[in-house]
Write a protein that holds these residues in place. Sequence first.
Motif, PDB file in Angstrom:
ATOM      1  N   VAL A 199      16.906  61.999  27.373  1.00 38.29           N
ATOM      2  CA  VAL A 199      16.392  62.895  28.408  1.00 38.29           C
ATOM      3  C   VAL A 199      16.815  62.367  29.775  1.00 38.29           C
ATOM      4  CG1 VAL A 199      14.363  63.969  29.435  1.00 38.29           C
ATOM      5  CG2 VAL A 199      14.407  63.502  26.975  1.00 38.29           C
ATOM      6  N   VAL A 200      17.551  63.175  30.526  1.00 37.93           N
ATOM      7  CA  VAL A 200      17.903  62.873  31.907  1.00 37.93           C
ATOM      8  C   VAL A 200      16.717  63.278  32.776  1.00 37.93           C
ATOM      9  CG1 VAL A 200      19.449  63.406  33.826  1.00 37.93           C
ATOM     10  CG2 VAL A 200      20.360  63.224  31.492  1.00 37.93           C
ATOM     11  N   ILE A 201      16.226  62.376  33.625  1.00 40.00           N
ATOM     12  CA  ILE A 201      15.039  62.617  34.441  1.00 40.00           C
ATOM     13  C   ILE A 201      15.414  62.657  35.917  1.00 40.00           C
ATOM     14  CG2 ILE A 201      12.775  61.695  35.108  1.00 40.00           C
ATOM     15  CD1 ILE A 201      12.571  60.503  32.290  1.00 40.00           C
ATOM     16  N   LEU A 202      15.084  63.766  36.585  1.00 42.37           N
ATOM     17  CA  LEU A 202      15.470  64.002  37.977  1.00 42.37           C
ATOM     18  C   LEU A 202      14.244  64.018  38.878  1.00 42.37           C
ATOM     19  CD1 LEU A 202      17.921  66.969  37.280  1.00 42.37           C
ATOM     20  CD2 LEU A 202      18.481  64.525  37.390  1.00 42.37           C
ATOM     21  N   HIS A 203      14.300  63.301  39.983  1.00 40.28           N
ATOM     22  CA  HIS A 203      13.159  63.141  40.881  1.00 40.28           C
ATOM     23  C   HIS A 203      13.034  64.285  41.884  1.00 40.28           C
ATOM     24  CE1 HIS A 203      15.811  62.020  44.213  1.00 40.28           C
ATOM     25  NE2 HIS A 203      16.451  61.209  43.384  1.00 40.28           N
ATOM     26  N   GLY A 204      11.942  64.244  42.635  1.00 43.26           N
ATOM     27  CA  GLY A 204      11.668  65.253  43.648  1.00 43.26           C
ATOM     28  C   GLY A 204      12.138  64.854  45.027  1.00 43.26           C
ATOM     29  N   SER A 205      11.591  65.527  46.041  1.00 48.10           N
ATOM     30  CA  SER A 205      12.071  65.389  47.412  1.00 48.10           C
ATOM     31  C   SER A 205      11.776  64.040  48.049  1.00 48.10           C
ATOM     32  CB  SER A 205      11.461  66.485  48.284  1.00 48.10           C
ATOM     33  OG  SER A 205      11.815  67.756  47.806  1.00 48.10           O
ATOM     34  N   SER A 206      10.886  63.272  47.464  1.00 49.99           N
ATOM     35  CA  SER A 206      10.564  61.969  48.033  1.00 49.99           C
ATOM     36  C   SER A 206      11.267  60.827  47.320  1.00 49.99           C
ATOM     37  CB  SER A 206       9.042  61.742  47.990  1.00 49.99           C
ATOM     38  OG  SER A 206       8.591  61.737  46.654  1.00 49.99           O
ATOM     39  N   ARG A 228      27.489  63.991  31.023  1.00 47.17           N
ATOM     40  CA  ARG A 228      28.841  63.624  30.584  1.00 47.17           C
ATOM     41  C   ARG A 228      28.937  62.131  30.284  1.00 47.17           C
ATOM     42  NH1 ARG A 228      33.134  65.481  34.820  1.00 47.17           N
ATOM     43  NH2 ARG A 228      32.074  63.848  36.011  1.00 47.17           N
ATOM     44  N   LEU A 229      28.266  61.319  31.087  1.00 44.39           N
ATOM     45  CA  LEU A 229      28.293  59.878  30.886  1.00 44.39           C
ATOM     46  C   LEU A 229      27.487  59.466  29.654  1.00 44.39           C
ATOM     47  CD1 LEU A 229      29.284  57.193  32.091  1.00 44.39           C
ATOM     48  CD2 LEU A 229      27.159  57.104  33.417  1.00 44.39           C
ATOM     49  N   LEU A 230      26.273  59.985  29.519  1.00 42.72           N
ATOM     50  CA  LEU A 230      25.433  59.617  28.377  1.00 42.72           C
ATOM     51  C   LEU A 230      26.081  60.007  27.055  1.00 42.72           C
ATOM     52  CD1 LEU A 230      21.790  60.519  29.488  1.00 42.72           C
ATOM     53  CD2 LEU A 230      22.924  58.301  29.558  1.00 42.72           C
ATOM     54  N   ALA A 231      26.879  61.057  27.065  1.00 37.79           N
ATOM     55  CA  ALA A 231      27.533  61.510  25.836  1.00 37.79           C
ATOM     56  C   ALA A 231      28.522  60.485  25.285  1.00 37.79           C
ATOM     57  CB  ALA A 231      28.239  62.845  26.084  1.00 37.79           C
ATOM     58  N   THR A 232      28.892  59.488  26.103  1.00 38.70           N
ATOM     59  CA  THR A 232      29.827  58.452  25.652  1.00 38.70           C
ATOM     60  C   THR A 232      29.114  57.247  25.045  1.00 38.70           C
ATOM     61  OG1 THR A 232      29.879  57.249  27.781  1.00 38.70           O
ATOM     62  CG2 THR A 232      31.395  59.122  27.516  1.00 38.70           C
ATOM     63  N   HIS A 233      27.778  57.227  25.076  1.00 38.71           N
ATOM     64  CA  HIS A 233      27.027  56.069  24.598  1.00 38.71           C
ATOM     65  C   HIS A 233      26.887  56.126  23.077  1.00 38.71           C
ATOM     66  CE1 HIS A 233      23.969  52.975  24.290  1.00 38.71           C
ATOM     67  NE2 HIS A 233      24.009  52.781  25.604  1.00 38.71           N
ATOM     68  N   PRO A 234      27.215  55.046  22.376  1.00 40.01           N
ATOM     69  CA  PRO A 234      27.176  55.068  20.912  1.00 40.01           C
ATOM     70  C   PRO A 234      25.786  55.227  20.316  1.00 40.01           C
ATOM     71  CG  PRO A 234      27.554  52.836  21.729  1.00 40.01           C
ATOM     72  CD  PRO A 234      27.692  53.742  22.901  1.00 40.01           C
ATOM     73  N   ALA A 235      24.738  54.928  21.088  1.00 39.14           N
ATOM     74  CA  ALA A 235      23.376  55.040  20.566  1.00 39.14           C
ATOM     75  C   ALA A 235      22.732  56.379  20.889  1.00 39.14           C
ATOM     76  CB  ALA A 235      22.506  53.913  21.123  1.00 39.14           C
ATOM     77  N   ILE A 236      23.461  57.269  21.572  1.00 40.24           N
ATOM     78  CA  ILE A 236      22.910  58.560  22.001  1.00 40.24           C
ATOM     79  C   ILE A 236      23.679  59.695  21.345  1.00 40.24           C
ATOM     80  CG2 ILE A 236      22.603  60.093  23.983  1.00 40.24           C
ATOM     81  CD1 ILE A 236      22.068  57.616  25.680  1.00 40.24           C
ATOM     82  N   ASP A 237      22.943  60.661  20.828  1.00 43.77           N
ATOM     83  CA  ASP A 237      23.547  61.841  20.214  1.00 43.77           C
ATOM     84  C   ASP A 237      23.928  62.825  21.318  1.00 43.77           C
ATOM     85  OD1 ASP A 237      24.194  64.167  18.865  1.00 43.77           O
ATOM     86  OD2 ASP A 237      22.471  64.098  17.515  1.00 43.77           O
ATOM     87  N   PRO A 238      25.207  63.066  21.530  1.00 43.96           N
ATOM     88  CA  PRO A 238      25.614  63.937  22.646  1.00 43.96           C
ATOM     89  C   PRO A 238      25.146  65.376  22.509  1.00 43.96           C
ATOM     90  CG  PRO A 238      27.478  63.442  21.217  1.00 43.96           C
ATOM     91  CD  PRO A 238      26.362  62.550  20.780  1.00 43.96           C
ATOM     92  N   ARG A 239      24.790  65.787  21.294  1.00 45.17           N
ATOM     93  CA  ARG A 239      24.314  67.162  21.096  1.00 45.17           C
ATOM     94  C   ARG A 239      22.832  67.300  21.421  1.00 45.17           C
ATOM     95  NH1 ARG A 239      25.503  67.700  14.942  1.00 45.17           N
ATOM     96  NH2 ARG A 239      24.450  65.677  15.157  1.00 45.17           N
ATOM     97  N   ARG A 240      22.150  66.154  21.610  1.00 40.48           N
ATOM     98  CA  ARG A 240      20.703  66.201  21.822  1.00 40.48           C
ATOM     99  C   ARG A 240      20.328  65.445  23.105  1.00 40.48           C
ATOM    100  NH1 ARG A 240      17.632  64.179  16.767  1.00 40.48           N
ATOM    101  NH2 ARG A 240      19.358  62.687  16.601  1.00 40.48           N
ATOM    102  N   ILE A 241      20.848  65.921  24.213  1.00 37.49           N
ATOM    103  CA  ILE A 241      20.511  65.382  25.531  1.00 37.49           C
ATOM    104  C   ILE A 241      19.859  66.503  26.337  1.00 37.49           C
ATOM    105  CG2 ILE A 241      21.352  64.292  27.640  1.00 37.49           C
ATOM    106  CD1 ILE A 241      23.753  63.275  26.034  1.00 37.49           C
ATOM    107  N   ALA A 242      18.638  66.271  26.778  1.00 40.23           N
ATOM    108  CA  ALA A 242      17.898  67.262  27.564  1.00 40.23           C
ATOM    109  C   ALA A 242      17.823  66.815  29.017  1.00 40.23           C
ATOM    110  CB  ALA A 242      16.489  67.443  26.998  1.00 40.23           C
ATOM    111  N   VAL A 243      17.415  67.727  29.886  1.00 40.77           N
ATOM    112  CA  VAL A 243      17.204  67.392  31.289  1.00 40.77           C
ATOM    113  C   VAL A 243      15.783  67.794  31.677  1.00 40.77           C
ATOM    114  CG1 VAL A 243      18.213  69.598  32.058  1.00 40.77           C
ATOM    115  CG2 VAL A 243      18.066  67.662  33.652  1.00 40.77           C
ATOM    116  N   MET A 244      15.115  66.913  32.389  1.00 45.78           N
ATOM    117  CA  MET A 244      13.750  67.140  32.869  1.00 45.78           C
ATOM    118  C   MET A 244      13.703  66.809  34.355  1.00 45.78           C
ATOM    119  SD  MET A 244      10.283  65.006  31.902  1.00 45.78           S
ATOM    120  CE  MET A 244      10.339  65.445  30.170  1.00 45.78           C
ATOM    121  N   GLY A 245      13.077  67.680  35.146  1.00 46.30           N
ATOM    122  CA  GLY A 245      13.008  67.414  36.573  1.00 46.30           C
ATOM    123  C   GLY A 245      11.695  67.861  37.167  1.00 46.30           C
ATOM    124  N   PHE A 246      11.394  67.317  38.354  1.00 44.62           N
ATOM    125  CA  PHE A 246      10.125  67.538  39.024  1.00 44.62           C
ATOM    126  C   PHE A 246      10.366  68.030  40.447  1.00 44.62           C
ATOM    127  CE2 PHE A 246       9.915  64.308  35.830  1.00 44.62           C
ATOM    128  CZ  PHE A 246       8.811  64.678  35.073  1.00 44.62           C
TER     129      PHE A 246
END
Length: 342
Positions: free
Chosen positions: A87-94, A149-167
């Motif tokens: 899960v890619v986690i994106l922060h808010g305005s602060s 794109r970067l996480l998809a190159t990691h051997p321990a991460i499934d490139p088909r199962r990467i989500a994004v979450m943001g606030f």
Amino acid sequence: MPAILSRVFFIGLIACFAGSGDAGASAITVSAAPVASLADGRVGAFAFESVTPRQIMDFVKRAPAEKAVVTGMLSLPPQAQGPVPAVVILHGSSGINPGEWMWAKRMNALGYASFVVDSFSGRNITETEKDQTRLSMAVDIADAYSALRLLATHPAIDPRRIAVMGFSRGGVAALYSSLEPFRKGVIDDDLRFAAHVAFYPSCGIHYASDHQDGAPVLMLLGGKDDYTPAAPCTAYADDLKAKGARVTVKIYPDAYHAFDRFTPLRTVPSATSARLCHGEYDLDSGWFTMASGAGVVSGGEAKIAAQACLSRGVTIGGDPVGREQSLALVASFLQSAFAAER
């Protein structure tokens, strides 16, 4: 799988801002050169390249843009077996706050890798809550897709199962990255996010396209949010559904902005809100329209209207019901989304 943490360090509690409702903001600072691949299996803090587009259509059309080096913190779940979801986690305005780290730990506990992205520090910005024009919203979307794109190159991460979450501001990126023109602004192949989780995004001035990436979208909203109100987001969700998108909306009736955080309610007089704004940026045509006293305007008039409708002063703080229930909902949503990608 090696864990490489050479020449990196993390610095917390840089400054205190209100945007996402936490007590203090922090920065991810890295001294090593940016990495283009994670094939070595590294975890921890590292830098990677993105872009800083000035205009939305410049990003969509891949016009030359200023290069940027941004940073992130990657954590794998304990005793990870085989390629795991992330899960890619994106922060808010602060900037990054304790809430982002809380959710990163929660993702790890669910068996997922977490990657907290710092979109501000590498661009020498500490906050945008007083003036969102300091940094285009396209920047956060560019960072999200660069992280994918970067996480998809990691051997321990499934490139088909990467989500994004943001606030908040990050929720804007998590939501609108579901639009195909934004994906194609960075990604050359069929790599896409498996799911989009948007906490209290701003939908008054929204992006539109007839083309979505096909991944499910979850919007979590506060019924009393006076920063990024729920009503425009429910209307936007209806528009997405009419175009075939899979969208789930959850509104916590008594919750304000940043309801998932462990902070008391408070007012932030300096924060800028687009709660009174109503407009649309069509990514397919490049046409920008705004509602104004004179009706619907476009072009230069729309840009003027988008500034004129802004207001200041918002309420931010945690809500026990929203805070408790949102974790279970996110967990269930991601479990279903990731299972569909096996």
